[in-house]
Design a protein around this motif. Structure first.
Motif, PDB file in Angstrom:
ATOM      1  N   ARG A 172      -2.608  -3.782  12.088  1.00 22.11           N
ATOM      2  CA  ARG A 172      -3.878  -3.319  12.657  1.00 22.11           C
ATOM      3  C   ARG A 172      -4.525  -2.213  11.833  1.00 22.11           C
ATOM      4  O   ARG A 172      -5.665  -1.827  12.109  1.00 22.11           O
ATOM      5  CB  ARG A 172      -3.651  -2.789  14.071  1.00 22.11           C
ATOM      6  N   SER A 173      -3.824  -1.704  10.821  1.00 21.29           N
ATOM      7  CA  SER A 173      -4.228  -0.463  10.175  1.00 21.29           C
ATOM      8  C   SER A 173      -5.600  -0.519   9.512  1.00 21.29           C
ATOM      9  O   SER A 173      -6.279   0.502   9.426  1.00 21.29           O
ATOM     10  CB  SER A 173      -3.174  -0.040   9.140  1.00 21.29           C
ATOM     11  N   ASP A 174      -6.026  -1.676   9.025  1.00 18.14           N
ATOM     12  CA  ASP A 174      -7.334  -1.735   8.365  1.00 18.14           C
ATOM     13  C   ASP A 174      -8.290  -2.721   9.039  1.00 18.14           C
ATOM     14  O   ASP A 174      -9.229  -3.194   8.422  1.00 18.14           O
ATOM     15  CB  ASP A 174      -7.192  -2.071   6.883  1.00 18.14           C
ATOM     16  N   ASP A 208       4.254  -5.833   3.530  1.00 18.57           N
ATOM     17  CA  ASP A 208       4.742  -4.467   3.632  1.00 18.57           C
ATOM     18  C   ASP A 208       6.164  -4.495   4.175  1.00 18.57           C
ATOM     19  O   ASP A 208       6.385  -4.843   5.346  1.00 18.57           O
ATOM     20  CB  ASP A 208       3.836  -3.651   4.554  1.00 18.57           C
ATOM     21  N   GLU A 226       1.512  -1.850  13.909  1.00 18.39           N
ATOM     22  CA  GLU A 226       0.787  -0.687  13.401  1.00 18.39           C
ATOM     23  C   GLU A 226       0.228  -0.957  12.011  1.00 18.39           C
ATOM     24  O   GLU A 226      -0.905  -0.604  11.697  1.00 18.39           O
ATOM     25  CB  GLU A 226       1.719   0.528  13.367  1.00 18.39           C
ATOM     26  N   ARG A 227       1.026  -1.605  11.182  1.00 15.54           N
ATOM     27  CA  ARG A 227       0.574  -1.882   9.818  1.00 15.54           C
ATOM     28  C   ARG A 227      -0.471  -3.008   9.800  1.00 15.54           C
ATOM     29  O   ARG A 227      -1.450  -2.942   9.049  1.00 15.54           O
ATOM     30  CB  ARG A 227       1.772  -2.256   8.942  1.00 15.54           C
ATOM     31  N   ARG A 265      -0.368  -9.478   5.786  1.00 14.48           N
ATOM     32  CA  ARG A 265      -1.821  -9.388   5.950  1.00 14.48           C
ATOM     33  C   ARG A 265      -2.498 -10.197   4.842  1.00 14.48           C
ATOM     34  O   ARG A 265      -2.171 -10.044   3.666  1.00 14.48           O
ATOM     35  CB  ARG A 265      -2.293  -7.934   5.890  1.00 14.48           C
ATOM     36  N   ARG A 298       6.308  -1.488  14.831  1.00 15.61           N
ATOM     37  CA  ARG A 298       6.141  -1.054  13.445  1.00 15.61           C
ATOM     38  C   ARG A 298       5.268  -2.036  12.663  1.00 15.61           C
ATOM     39  O   ARG A 298       4.404  -1.634  11.875  1.00 15.61           O
ATOM     40  CB  ARG A 298       7.508  -0.910  12.776  1.00 15.61           C
TER      41      ARG A 298
END
Length: 299
Positions: free
Chosen positions: A274-276, A246, A271-272, A208, A268
């Motif tokens: 898109r998390s913020d 990550d 999900e990370r 990211r 997996r």
């Protein structure tokens, strides 16, 4: 460059989040003098890397080469004003019989990942033709695949299998193409077959990119018909950036079929990634200075 930015604006017109991020880059860039200084340092750094690889690599063992690659990659990120932040249980140097899989945003991803854990990457064949950088990637162990030719994957898979059996760490971008980095496309399972056959560990990594205000940025994205020079110009225009890697829990590849393995790794990572995203939508207005001089450089 103005024409390029205008084209990007038009492309993002129906995507409010991307349009907002892009408008922040247009609002303010780094001073021309700073960009020129960065460009000069970048060119010198590239020449030093080419010289080191050409003259010294043959005399070094694998561990020494890995340390040199990590050191050179970290320095590249520093010159571009990019902070690299590794999270999770990331491997040290070159883990044996390991395949790293990550979402793909930019040509820069290779060097960002190498700054943490040097690996042999699988890249599209056109990278090999890039001036200087293509030669540098080739001489540091990158494997090139012509994705438009189905049978070429078979050839590269044999090379991956041989590299894993020789103790190398392989890095793959299973999306097969770059994205803007705000979501993750479906993973192509074909390049994961050697990991299953070798009983390798599969390490998912979520990349990211953030701007200097901590908001999600698409400035590093190398997408569409963008050239390497255009991409470099956008990166040089950034005051500062941060990229997080990550390192998610590893998967024992042999316990899955390749499609199941690809889907699980993709889920997996997605999900990370898109998390913020929700923060990226809400934050620009909240962080806008009172005088309107927003200096966030996201594209």
């Amino acid at each position: 460059m103005t024409g390029v930015l205008a084209g990007i604006s038009a492309r993002f017109a129906d995507k409010p989040l991307l349009a907002t991020l892009h408008s922040r880059l247009v609002t303010m860039k780094t001073p021309r003098l700073l960009r020129a200084w960065r460009s000069a340092r970048l060119f010198l750094h590239l020449l030093l890397g080419l010289t080191e690889v050409a003259l010294l690599f043959k005399r070094r063992d694998a561990a020494s080469r890995a340390r040199a690659i990590a050191r050179w990659s970290r320095r590249l990120c520093q010159i571009l004003g990019i902070e690299v932040e590794a999270r999770g249980d990331h491997p040290e140097l070159v883990p044996t019989n390991t395949v790293l899989v990550a979402n793909h945003v930019s040509w820069l991803d290779i060097f960002v990942m190498n700054a943490v854990c040097p690996s042999r990457f699988v890249a599209k064949s056109e990278v090999r033709r890039w001036p200087l950088i293509g030669w540098l990637c080739h001489r540091t162990g990158t494997l090139f695949v012509a994705r438009e030719r189905r049978h070429d994957t078979v050839r590269v898979n044999r090379q991956i299998a041989h590299a894993l059996s020789s103790g190398d760490c392989i890095a793959v971008f299973p999306e097969g193409s770059t994205t803007h980095g705000l979501d993750v496309a479906s993973f192509n399972a074909s390049l994961l077959q050697p990991a299953i056959e070798a009983g390798a560990q599969l390490q998912p990594i979520a990349l990211r990119y953030y701007d200097q205000h901590g908001l999600r940025s698409t400035a590093a994205a190398y997408v569409g018909e963008m050239s390497l020079i255009e991409s470099m110009g956008l990166l040089l225009a950034e005051p500062r950036m941060r990229v997080t890697l990550d390192y998610l829990p590893a998967l024992a590849a042999q316990e899955y079929g390749r499609r199941e393995l690809a889907q699980l790794a993709q889920q997996r990572i997605a999900e990370r990634v898109r998390s913020d995203i929700e923060l990226a939508v809400a934050a620009p207005e909240a962080s806008q200075p009172a005088n309107g001089d927003d200096i966030s450089p996201s594209r």
